[in-house]
Motif scaffolding. Structure first.
Motif, PDB file in Angstrom:
ATOM      1  N   GLY A 135       0.817  -1.208   0.000  1.00 37.27           N
ATOM      2  CA  GLY A 135       0.000   0.000   0.000  1.00 37.27           C
ATOM      3  C   GLY A 135       0.847   1.252   0.000  1.00 37.27           C
ATOM      4  O   GLY A 135       0.341   2.360  -0.041  1.00 37.27           O
ATOM      5  N   THR A 136       2.178   1.069   0.047  1.00 38.88           N
ATOM      6  CA  THR A 136       3.101   2.204   0.041  1.00 38.88           C
ATOM      7  C   THR A 136       3.374   2.631  -1.394  1.00 38.88           C
ATOM      8  O   THR A 136       3.645   1.785  -2.241  1.00 38.88           O
ATOM      9  N   ILE A 194       0.658   4.608   6.256  1.00 35.56           N
ATOM     10  CA  ILE A 194      -0.175   5.810   6.427  1.00 35.56           C
ATOM     11  C   ILE A 194       0.654   7.062   6.144  1.00 35.56           C
ATOM     12  O   ILE A 194       0.198   7.981   5.452  1.00 35.56           O
ATOM     13  N   ALA A 195       1.878   7.092   6.665  1.00 36.30           N
ATOM     14  CA  ALA A 195       2.744   8.258   6.444  1.00 36.30           C
ATOM     15  C   ALA A 195       3.088   8.412   4.971  1.00 36.30           C
ATOM     16  O   ALA A 195       3.102   9.534   4.444  1.00 36.30           O
ATOM     17  N   THR A 202       8.787   9.510  15.250  1.00 37.78           N
ATOM     18  CA  THR A 202       9.941   8.989  14.495  1.00 37.78           C
ATOM     19  C   THR A 202       9.493   8.365  13.185  1.00 37.78           C
ATOM     20  O   THR A 202      10.249   8.339  12.211  1.00 37.78           O
ATOM     21  N   LEU A 203       8.279   7.846  13.133  1.00 35.21           N
ATOM     22  CA  LEU A 203       7.777   7.201  11.923  1.00 35.21           C
ATOM     23  C   LEU A 203       7.262   8.216  10.909  1.00 35.21           C
ATOM     24  O   LEU A 203       7.449   8.051   9.702  1.00 35.21           O
ATOM     25  N   PHE A 204       6.601   9.255  11.396  1.00 32.34           N
ATOM     26  CA  PHE A 204       6.042  10.269  10.494  1.00 32.34           C
ATOM     27  C   PHE A 204       7.038  11.382  10.176  1.00 32.34           C
ATOM     28  O   PHE A 204       6.827  12.158   9.252  1.00 32.34           O
ATOM     29  N   PRO A 260       0.082  14.838  11.751  1.00 30.48           N
ATOM     30  CA  PRO A 260      -0.406  13.641  11.060  1.00 30.48           C
ATOM     31  C   PRO A 260      -1.039  12.607  11.975  1.00 30.48           C
ATOM     32  O   PRO A 260      -1.690  11.686  11.494  1.00 30.48           O
ATOM     33  N   PHE A 261      -0.825  12.715  13.289  1.00 30.27           N
ATOM     34  CA  PHE A 261      -1.416  11.720  14.178  1.00 30.27           C
ATOM     35  C   PHE A 261      -1.879  12.378  15.472  1.00 30.27           C
ATOM     36  O   PHE A 261      -1.418  13.455  15.851  1.00 30.27           O
TER      37      PHE A 261
END
Length: 894
Positions: free
Chosen positions: A573-574, A725-726, A751-753, A783-784
């Motif tokens: 999905g990326t 998602i990011a 750290t992920l976004f 974003p979150f």
């Protein structure tokens, strides 16, 4: 450094990215202009900063602004105060621009419609600024940048003069002398300007009128000769060669503010010209596949119509320029045409007997000359005067790959589900590609049903009766999801899971019986450790969450590429086209050799980037047939998608979590001995809370603050979901019932976004809640949003979120649904995907199963009380311990 990103809504946003030494710096003021408005930034980049070297994403946005300003210059009125007409988006140019865009964040959201919106925003901005400018359109353009000046109304006309075969063209220069009563521009011969502006008082007006002509004369020998001789002020009869020299110089004339009018059959971008036509097709009638050898034939054509030997000889014997052919004037450069014909004849001779490979043919057709040994391209003349097309057989293959809707297949027998139209198209497309032996990337958005489309394909393969298993490689966290989906939708498929979490057959037994099965499911970690999987010949090799092989140097990537299979599928999905190194690694698995070696691909990309007009169209054309991507936001494709989709995100336990969990169960057993009543109830509730915390992260129980991701299966699963998602620039709500873990979750997600988010719990003031909601709802907002379940369960409108994660379960569906509805409620315009985290082999999984069964007790105790734990306190000791015990095989996160 900074880069431009395209949001899911198709808008431009500036994002800060890690800097690289080779990245060009943005000019002072351009960043501020973009932050004020994307249209303002685009306009500045094409005017004040027109000569600046910009990063690829900014350069692409500038190309759209340049296209707009060029169109504006052609229609801008000379009169101060005159209304500038609206400029409609040029559909053809914007369609092409989509293909030419460089890799950038959000590229999957770039469509002609999005570019049309950019264009309209530019148009609104510019026309508004012109209305307020005292110098009108001309003064405004002069002030913005001299290169965009549109001073004067001088027009160069070229027309046919069929009465004179020796001089079949006529030239005339005119100037605009006001408007007709009908509002049309009144053109008069330029010579009359000498009379009209006679006298010292009109000298400035005359100089202003002739300034574009003077500028053009500085760089054009033709215009200089016309000016010096005075011929520019009277009509002229021209030969074909003189007319051709004029036509070739049109871009120069227009860049200096002159208007040029020529016969309809001439286009400055695509002049009619004969081309060496190279047709690529199959060598025989047995069919085309990845292993087939192709051939190509060489000829010369005009507008797709083949030319005969006499017509070709006429062209090659001509002096070039404009030549009459088939009742029309065509552009001919005899030397270049001859050079291109020689080149392709030599290639045809070299491959006459063996042909060329399928992938070589694909690179030729796309214009992506990747694997040239000397690192160069064939001469520019060959490309300029050549046209490559696919023959009937190959063209049918490419059309099938590029048009998945045409491949819609009815669901195969044995599928216990009704496929939506886009899923039938996806299944049919996978079937079409894999039967050709081609690798296919199913890159649908998360939640659109990639799994069921692949399951349909596996059922279709079962009909072949070939007794050849397929291999499915997944992250360990997805084993339970796949087992559940296979059992639910395809119970007739026989499969085995090669992973320590599964009891039953050993790896050796699975290996020996593999081809009596339809499918073997394993993990990326097991793939590295089990050599037999790489030695086995599989029907299909399928990678789920295929972004796991984006780094070409890792062991699991190398192991995946060593698999032997008749066909290969990648599910992700990326977005796969936004990072070139990721794209190469993925295609090195899917279709090895198509993009050449890593070194060849790197050299090819550098050539694209360093071209005078950078365009990634060849690369886009090359990979596009093998990627199927549908977006949740595209209602044209997905009109019946439900507004809310719930999925279970199964998680394993780390070794440390498993040890703590088992210790807690043992401790519970000891404490239950000899206790009853309120004391027993308190012990059970306390230990259940402890088990929940252990499932979240060991640090939550220990209170150490060490929330390392590798110590928690849930943190690892959250990372997998958040990465996708990011990459889609979507937003997510994360609910937890524990206030103490909210901040660690937010720190981990940051750290992920690559950006910080928001945290809301019971201690957040009412004022802050309102501020947080407003921030989150902005398109460029955080974003979150991590929320404690009680504090965030009511009173919030967070419709910007496309995802909801229940990190730990409240065990009360009503409360969870209430929290989910913070995103899924009135005002929501997107599908909401709800991820419910469940640790396998633990009390979390058993409670979830109880809720799913909707048993009488669950309805009464779980659904009707404030806390599902109440039910467990009423169980006898043996039942309770059996309910909470650890199934180590199921819980393994290896």
């Amino acid at each position: 450094m900074y880069e431009l990103a395209i949001t899911p809504q198709g808008h431009l946003l500036v994002r800060e990215e890690p800097s690289e030494a080779s990245d060009p710096k943005l000019p002072k003021g351009l960043l501020d202009a973009y932050r004020e408005s994307p249209a303002g930034g685009m306009l500045r980049s094409a005017s004040e900063d027109a000569e600046a070297v910009l990063p690829p994403s900014f350069e692409f946005a500038r190309s759209i602004a340049r296209l707009y300003l060029t169109a504006l210059c052609r229609v801008a009125p000379a009169e101060v105060g005159a209304t500038v007409p609206e400029l409609p988006p040029p559909a053809g140019d914007l369609d092409r621009a989509v293909l030419q865009a460089p890799p950038m964040t959000g590229l999957e959201y770039l469509t002609p419609a999005a570019l049309s919106d950019w264009w309209r925003e530019l148009d609104t901005l510019v026309r508004g600024e012109i209305e307020r400018h005292p110098g009108g359109a001309h003064g405004y353009l002069r002030e913005r940048n001299p290169q965009w000046r549109f001073v004067g109304r001088v027009t160069f006309h070229l027309a046919e003069n069929k009465r004179n075969p020796d001089y079949p063209f006529a030239f005339l220069a005119t100037f605009a002398n006001g408007l007709t009563p009908q509002g049309k521009v009144r053109h008069e011969p330029l010579g009359q300007a000498l009379q009209q502006y006679a006298g010292e008082q009109n000298r400035a007006a005359m100089l202003n009128l002739l300034l574009p002509v003077s500028r053009a004369a500085e760089s054009s020998e033709l215009v200089r000769r016309l000016v010096d001789s005075g011929e520019i002020y009277r009509p002229l009869a021209w030969s074909p060669r003189e007319a051709y020299a004029f036509l070739r110089a049109i871009p120069l004339f227009e860049s200096n503010g002159l208007i040029v009018r020529v016969p309809d059959w001439w286009s400055a971008q695509k002049p009619p010209r004969p081309r060496v036509s190279v047709k690529v097709d199959s060598k025989n009638a047995t069919g085309i596949g990845v292993d087939a050898m192709l051939q190509f034939s060489v000829g010369v054509s005009l507008d797709g119509e083949a030319l005969g030997p006499d017509e070709i000889a006429q062209l090659l014997e001509s002096s070039g320029g404009l030549v009459p052919l088939k009742g029309k004037w065509v552009e001919v450069d005899r030397e270049k045409l001859q050079e291109a014909l020689k080149h392709w004849k030599e290639v045809e001779r070299d491959v006459r007997y063996e042909g060329i490979s399928f992938f070589e043919g694909m690179r030729l057709l796309s214009g992506a000359n990747i694997v040239k040994e000397d690192g160069g391209e064939h001469p520019a003349a060959d490309r300029e005067w050549s046209g490559l097309t696919a023959g009937p057989g190959l063209d049918a293959i490419l059309e099938g790959l590029r048009s998945p809707d045409a491949q819609r297949e009815p669901a195969p027998p044995g599928l216990k589900a009704e496929l939506r139209p886009y899923q039938r198209a996806g299944y049919g497309w996978l079937r079409f590609a894999t039967r050709l032996g081609l690798g296919a990337c199913l890159a649908d958005d998360m939640g659109l049903g990639k799994t069921i489309q692949v399951i349909a394909l596996l059922l279709d393969l079962k009909r072949d009766g070939r007794n050849k298993a397929s291999l499915l490689v997944v992250p360990a966290s997805l084993i339970a999801n796949w087992k559940s989906e296979l059992a639910k939708f395809a119970p007739s498929l026989s499969f085995a899971v090669a992973h320590p979490s599964e009891t039953g057959a050993t790896d050796e037994e699975i290996a020996s019986a593999a081809d009596s099965l339809d499918l073997v499911v394993t993990t990326y970690g097991m793939l590295v450790r089990q050599d037999w999987m790489k030695r086995h010949n599989w029907r299909l090799a399928i990678l789920d969450e295929a972004q796991a092989i984006k780094n070409s140097g890792t062991k699991q990537t190398r192991a995946a590429k060593e698999l032997t299979a008749d066909g290969r599928i990648a599910m992700t999905g990326t977005p796969v086209e936004n990072r070139l190194s990721d794209l190469w690694s993925l295609f090195d698995f899917l279709n090895p050799g198509l993009l050449g070696t890593a070194k060849q691909f790197g050299s090819f990309v550098k050539r694209l980037q360093s071209a005078p007009t950078p365009s990634f169209e060849p690369l886009r054309n090359l990979v596009r047939p093998y990627i199927l991507r549908r977006l949740k936001t595209d209602k044209r494709v997905i009109s019946d998608l439900p507004d809310k989709t719930e999925v279970k995100a199964y998680c394993g336990l780390s070794k440390h979590q498993a040890a703590l969990y088992q210790h807690a169960v043992d401790d519970l057993a000891r404490q239950l001995e000899g206790t009853d009543g309120i004391q027993r109830r308190g012990i059970v509730l306390a230990q259940l809370m402890r088990l929940k915390q252990i499932c979240n992260h060991p640090a939550q129980v220990a209170g150490t603050g060490d929330y390392a991701a590798d110590r928690s299966g849930k943190f690892r699963r959250l990372a997998e979901i958040a990465e996708e998602i990011a990459s889609r620039q979507e937003k997510v709500l994360v609910f937890t019932q524990f206030r103490e873990i909210a901040d660690p979750l937010a720190e981990f997600l940051a750290t992920l976004f690559g950006r910080s988010g928001l945290v809301l719990h019971g201690g957040t003031s009412v004022k802050k809640r309102k501020e947080f909601v407003d921030q989150f709802q902005r398109e460029d907002g955080p974003p979150f949003f991590v929320l404690s379940l009680k504090a965030g369960g009511t009173g919030l409108n967070l419709t910007a979120a496309a995802h909801v994660v229940h990190f730990d379960r409240w065990w009360n569906p009503a409360i969870e649904n209430q929290a989910t509805d913070r995103a899924f409620r009135i005002g929501q315009k997107k599908n909401v995907l709800v991820h419910k985290f469940i640790c396998r082999g633990t009390v979390e999984e058993r409670i979830d199963e109880m809720i799913a069964r909707k048993s009488r007790v669950a309805d009464e105790a779980i659904g009707g009380s404030d806390s599902g734990e109440v039910l467990l306190t009423e169980m006898d000791n043996d039942t309770l311990l059996q309910f909470v015990k650890l199934d180590l095989h199921q819980a393994s996160d290896g």
